[in-house]
Design a protein around this motif. Sequence first.
Motif, mmCIF file in Angstrom:
data_model
loop_
_atom_site.group_PDB
_atom_site.id
_atom_site.type_symbol
_atom_site.label_atom_id
_atom_site.label_comp_id
_atom_site.label_asym_id
_atom_site.label_seq_id
_atom_site.Cartn_x
_atom_site.Cartn_y
_atom_site.Cartn_z
ATOM 1 N N ASP A 134 27.963 -48.452 -42.138
ATOM 2 C CA ASP A 134 28.022 -49.568 -43.088
ATOM 3 C C ASP A 134 29.219 -49.482 -44.021
ATOM 4 O O ASP A 134 29.548 -48.417 -44.530
ATOM 5 C CB ASP A 134 26.743 -49.610 -43.913
ATOM 6 N N ARG A 135 29.828 -50.629 -44.224
ATOM 7 C CA ARG A 135 30.969 -50.698 -45.134
ATOM 8 C C ARG A 135 30.449 -51.030 -46.532
ATOM 9 O O ARG A 135 29.795 -52.053 -46.730
ATOM 10 C CB ARG A 135 31.930 -51.792 -44.649
ATOM 11 N N ALA A 189 30.899 -51.918 -50.577
ATOM 12 C CA ALA A 189 31.796 -52.488 -51.586
ATOM 13 C C ALA A 189 31.195 -52.202 -52.956
ATOM 14 O O ALA A 189 30.052 -52.558 -53.217
ATOM 15 C CB ALA A 189 31.912 -53.991 -51.376
ATOM 16 N N VAL A 209 31.918 -40.997 -47.611
ATOM 17 C CA VAL A 209 32.538 -41.097 -46.287
ATOM 18 C C VAL A 209 32.471 -39.737 -45.596
ATOM 19 O O VAL A 209 32.089 -39.638 -44.431
ATOM 20 C CB VAL A 209 34.008 -41.591 -46.394
ATOM 21 N N ILE A 268 28.788 -43.812 -45.239
ATOM 22 C CA ILE A 268 29.409 -45.144 -45.242
ATOM 23 C C ILE A 268 30.683 -45.075 -44.405
ATOM 24 O O ILE A 268 31.181 -43.991 -44.116
ATOM 25 C CB ILE A 268 29.761 -45.624 -46.679
ATOM 26 N N SER A 269 31.205 -46.236 -44.040
ATOM 27 C CA SER A 269 32.399 -46.233 -43.193
ATOM 28 C C SER A 269 33.649 -45.970 -44.036
ATOM 29 O O SER A 269 33.657 -46.180 -45.247
ATOM 30 C CB SER A 269 32.524 -47.568 -42.468
ATOM 31 N N ASP A 311 36.359 -47.504 -44.311
ATOM 32 C CA ASP A 311 37.065 -48.629 -44.931
ATOM 33 C C ASP A 311 36.280 -49.226 -46.106
ATOM 34 O O ASP A 311 36.522 -50.352 -46.521
ATOM 35 C CB ASP A 311 37.400 -49.705 -43.876
ATOM 36 N N SER A 312 35.356 -48.460 -46.652
ATOM 37 C CA SER A 312 34.622 -48.919 -47.835
ATOM 38 C C SER A 312 35.583 -49.017 -49.019
ATOM 39 O O SER A 312 36.607 -48.342 -49.037
ATOM 40 C CB SER A 312 33.498 -47.942 -48.171
ATOM 41 N N GLN A 324 41.301 -48.600 -50.388
ATOM 42 C CA GLN A 324 40.114 -48.322 -51.197
ATOM 43 C C GLN A 324 39.955 -49.187 -52.434
ATOM 44 O O GLN A 324 38.860 -49.284 -52.963
ATOM 45 C CB GLN A 324 40.117 -46.851 -51.609
ATOM 46 N N SER A 340 31.940 -56.813 -46.482
ATOM 47 C CA SER A 340 31.188 -55.556 -46.453
ATOM 48 C C SER A 340 29.776 -55.756 -45.911
ATOM 49 O O SER A 340 29.353 -56.876 -45.648
ATOM 50 C CB SER A 340 31.113 -54.994 -47.866
ATOM 51 N N ASP A 341 29.053 -54.653 -45.768
ATOM 52 C CA ASP A 341 27.663 -54.720 -45.314
ATOM 53 C C ASP A 341 26.693 -54.518 -46.462
ATOM 54 O O ASP A 341 25.541 -54.917 -46.399
ATOM 55 C CB ASP A 341 27.407 -53.635 -44.263
#
Length: 318
Positions: free
Chosen positions: A2-3, A5, A32, A37-38, A40-41, A68, A95-96
């Motif tokens: 999950d990304r 934010a 990360v 989390i992924s 690219d968060s 970031q 984002s997710d």
Amino acid sequence: MDRLAIVVPCYNEEEMLKISSEALRGVLNDLVSKGKISADSFVMFVNDGSKDRTWELIEEEHKAHPVQVFGVNLAGNVGHQFALTAGLITAKDLSDVTVSIDADLQDDITVIEEMIDKFHAGNDIVYGVRKERKTDTFFKRTTAQGFYKVMELMGVKTVYNHADFRLMSKRAVEQFSQYKETNLFLRGMVPLIGYKTDCVYYDRKERVAGESKYPLKKMLALAFNGISSFSVKPITMILGLGVAIVCICILAAIYALISYFTGSVVPGWTSLMLSIWFLGGVQLLAIGLVGQYIGKIYIEVKQRPRYNIEKVLADEQE
Ligand code: UDP
Ligand code: MG
């Protein structure tokens, strides 16, 4: 994966920005590396029409950490609730899952991990709840607690001691964005979304730098806005008062008539007495009644979603 934010509304936060950015990037890196989390968060700073160098600093941070740190610059100052909404709705498409937090880091960033864990356990909304208010001044503490009590009394459902530090999944923010009302009061609206929710508990710290942007005047405005955007109870209270006065009027009528017949009154007193009570009661009753319709109009005008479906089980074959 999950990304995430992290959405941060900022108003005149030049003293806090670099500190917040560093701390929140630290949280991202940690999560990360733990595989929660992924990669690219990101942190999304929303500049709420600051008069200082906040936006320049956000731009600098974005340049230094393009993956970031993201930024949203609002055209003017719209206030915390709107700035946060702008950030959440912008972030949800990228984002997710989102976490909203104030720029001053008064909320404990270490519990973000716990929030993510609870999200992975199937919660769509995770509230950050303050354990104690040791660091707040006596004044802030009592006024803030009074605020939650009054809200409860007025029938506005809020999570006690929860401000706007919370995790919301993409679908929760999507559902939230269906609430088109302009009088925003996020703490009252989020519980309306439904879905599975949980809480994490933390101690609120002192502001690291800069000063509070929520003086008493803004706090009272927030409270009044919360009540008047969520509850028609004040109108119902007027109706109740009208009914009470009409009842008193009946008692007063009996008293006045007894006095009249026992002959112990000045001429004109009885009729004057009765008309004052009667008219007062009837007027309040009428206002309360009209108010009931206004209350309905007010609820209709909001056009809130009438329901929110969590899941549908159906025959999958066409
Ligand atoms: N804030 C905002 N717009 C405003 C006022 C405040 O975006 O008009 C932001 C502020 O930068 C901070 C958050 O809202 O990130 C909460 O404000 P503050 O910490 O001053 O409130 P307090 O914690 O004292 O209630
Ligand atoms: Mg604060």
